[in-house]
Design a protein around this motif. Structure first.
Motif, PDB file in Angstrom:
ATOM      1  N   LYS A  28      -2.035   6.243  -7.035  1.00 11.96           N
ATOM      2  CA  LYS A  28      -1.916   5.953  -5.605  1.00 11.96           C
ATOM      3  C   LYS A  28      -3.229   5.458  -5.019  1.00 11.96           C
ATOM      4  CE  LYS A  28       1.843   9.219  -5.482  1.00 11.96           C
ATOM      5  NZ  LYS A  28       2.325  10.581  -5.225  1.00 11.96           N
ATOM      6  N   ARG A  29      -4.069   4.890  -5.880  1.00  6.08           N
ATOM      7  CA  ARG A  29      -5.377   4.404  -5.466  1.00  6.08           C
ATOM      8  C   ARG A  29      -5.260   3.342  -4.363  1.00  6.08           C
ATOM      9  NH1 ARG A  29     -10.596   3.859  -7.335  1.00  6.08           N
ATOM     10  NH2 ARG A  29     -11.597   1.854  -6.920  1.00  6.08           N
ATOM     11  N   THR A  30      -4.249   2.487  -4.465  1.00  2.81           N
ATOM     12  CA  THR A  30      -4.073   1.431  -3.462  1.00  2.81           C
ATOM     13  C   THR A  30      -3.867   2.033  -2.077  1.00  2.81           C
ATOM     14  OG1 THR A  30      -3.097  -0.037  -5.115  1.00  2.81           O
ATOM     15  CG2 THR A  30      -2.714  -0.586  -2.809  1.00  2.81           C
ATOM     16  N   PRO A  50      -4.199   9.185  -9.377  1.00  3.65           N
ATOM     17  CA  PRO A  50      -4.865   7.883  -9.553  1.00  3.65           C
ATOM     18  C   PRO A  50      -3.920   6.702  -9.357  1.00  3.65           C
ATOM     19  CG  PRO A  50      -5.476   9.409 -11.314  1.00  3.65           C
ATOM     20  CD  PRO A  50      -4.361  10.055 -10.558  1.00  3.65           C
ATOM     21  N   ARG A 100     -16.961  14.934  -3.466  1.00  6.08           N
ATOM     22  CA  ARG A 100     -16.134  13.749  -3.655  1.00  6.08           C
ATOM     23  C   ARG A 100     -16.757  12.601  -2.861  1.00  6.08           C
ATOM     24  NH1 ARG A 100     -12.848  14.145  -7.741  1.00  6.08           N
ATOM     25  NH2 ARG A 100     -11.677  12.448  -6.772  1.00  6.08           N
ATOM     26  N   GLN A 153       0.817  -1.213   0.000  1.00  5.97           N
ATOM     27  CA  GLN A 153       0.000   0.000   0.000  1.00  5.97           C
ATOM     28  C   GLN A 153       0.848   1.259   0.000  1.00  5.97           C
ATOM     29  OE1 GLN A 153      -2.134  -1.182   3.501  1.00  5.97           O
ATOM     30  NE2 GLN A 153      -3.985  -1.749   2.365  1.00  5.97           N
ATOM     31  N   ARG A 155      -6.688  16.122   1.293  1.00  8.32           N
ATOM     32  CA  ARG A 155      -6.431  15.786  -0.102  1.00  8.32           C
ATOM     33  C   ARG A 155      -5.264  16.582  -0.680  1.00  8.32           C
ATOM     34  NH1 ARG A 155      -9.559  13.033  -3.311  1.00  8.32           N
ATOM     35  NH2 ARG A 155      -9.232  14.409  -5.096  1.00  8.32           N
ATOM     36  N   ASN A 174      -4.893   5.009  -1.149  1.00  7.47           N
ATOM     37  CA  ASN A 174      -6.135   5.668  -0.749  1.00  7.47           C
ATOM     38  C   ASN A 174      -7.150   4.677  -0.197  1.00  7.47           C
ATOM     39  OD1 ASN A 174      -5.127   8.143  -1.483  1.00  7.47           O
ATOM     40  ND2 ASN A 174      -6.132   8.199  -3.467  1.00  7.47           N
ATOM     41  N   GLN A 175      -7.166   3.455  -0.724  1.00  2.42           N
ATOM     42  CA  GLN A 175      -8.051   2.430  -0.175  1.00  2.42           C
ATOM     43  C   GLN A 175      -7.666   2.127   1.270  1.00  2.42           C
ATOM     44  OE1 GLN A 175      -7.387  -0.619  -3.138  1.00  2.42           O
ATOM     45  NE2 GLN A 175      -9.161   0.007  -4.346  1.00  2.42           N
ATOM     46  N   ARG A 182      -4.468  12.653  -4.598  1.00  3.70           N
ATOM     47  CA  ARG A 182      -5.219  12.862  -5.836  1.00  3.70           C
ATOM     48  C   ARG A 182      -4.728  12.006  -6.994  1.00  3.70           C
ATOM     49  NH1 ARG A 182      -8.105  17.686  -5.041  1.00  3.70           N
ATOM     50  NH2 ARG A 182      -7.334  18.942  -3.301  1.00  3.70           N
TER      51      ARG A 182
END
Length: 276
Positions: free
Chosen positions: A137-139, A135, A180, A8, A105, A141-142, A133
């Motif tokens: 780094k989505r993992t 994309p 958001r 992560q 954010r 953010n989860q 912000r």
């Protein structure tokens, strides 16, 4: 608290990983120091810059809350100091806890050494965790969402969100930017007993020197209004499905509650919008 795995953290830059780990350690091991800092230093800052101008509405609506209540606070976003103003009132006028987190954010607080210093000085690293912000780094953010949900299991935990996700820098303060879904995702997954508290803030901006001048010399001309709504059980906002559509719908519901408080302030409040 839920810890991030190496997978992560992998999408983060070296600076972001350092800043996250520093904030994580500070919030886990030095939480009492952070709470003391916010109840002393930030109270003094607000007393100098804004406290004489603050007019709170709806305190009777939250009079029944106490230090064990867990809240997701949702507010409009006009200034960096919106939630600092809110917390000044909470510290001075309620029985609520000082166990506070403000997910951010803005990458500045985690990818820039100056941002880390500001986070430390102004909030005792309470601007945590970051929701980035990029994309890619989505993992991470989860993980951040799951961490917030786990934090809300702690008695007395307060978490502050801006459904808009970014500041509205101009225009009509009663018209919000598109929301958001992050706050909706947190509310959807929060455990039983969590409440959602809508808040509307108007009258403070980002220039501390100007705010200090107004606080001491033009108090009556530049009031700061903070309107508290009725706490809502998070269960009353949840959907049967746990998906992006549900998260966005919950976030919009939160924004609608804040907007209704804005209409109350427009009719009953004293602060008015004056472009800088």
């Amino acid at each position: 608290m839920l810890q991030a795995t190496s997978e992560q953290l992998a999408p983060l830059s070296r600076m972001e990983r350092f800043a996250f780990r520093f904030a994580d350690i500070f919030n886990r091991r030095f939480a009492l120091l952070a709470r003391f800092w916010n109840r002393t230093f930030m109270v003094v800052v607000l007393q100098i810059t804004a406290a004489r101008r603050i007019r709170a509405y709806g305190l009777e609506r939250i009079a029944g809350l106490n230090g064990a209540d867990r809240l997701v606070m949702v507010a409009n976003h006009r200034s960096f100091f919106d939630y600092f103003t809110v917390m000044h009132i909470i510290f001075q006028s309620t029985q609520l806890s000082s166990r506070i987190l403000f997910p951010v954010r803005s990458a500045f607080f985690y990818d820039n050494p100056a941002g880390v210093a500001v986070n430390f000085l102004m909030s005792g690293m309470a601007m945590f965790p970051p929701v980035l912000r990029d994309p890619a780094k989505r993992t991470f953010n989860q993980y951040a969402v799951a961490r917030i949900v786990s934090e809300l299991q702690v008695p007395g935990r307060l978490v502050g969100f801006h459904p808009e996700g970014t500041r509205q820098r101009g225009g009509d303060p009663y018209q919000f930017l598109p929301v958001r879904p992050g706050v909706g995702e947190v509310i959807q997954r929060a455990g039983p007993g969590v409440k959602v508290l809508p808040i509307f803030v108007l009258g403070i901006d980002n220039d501390l020197l100007r705010e200090t001048y107004r606080n001491w010399f033009r108090r009556d001309e530049y009031p700061v209004d903070v309107v508290f709504g009725d706490p809502v059980d998070a269960a009353d906002l949840r959907w049967e499905s746990d998906d992006p559509e549900a998260h966005l719908a919950i976030a919009n519901r939160c924004a609608d509650m804040v907007a209704a408080l804005g209409e109350y302030q427009r009719t009953h409040g004293r602060a008015v919008y004056r472009p800088a």
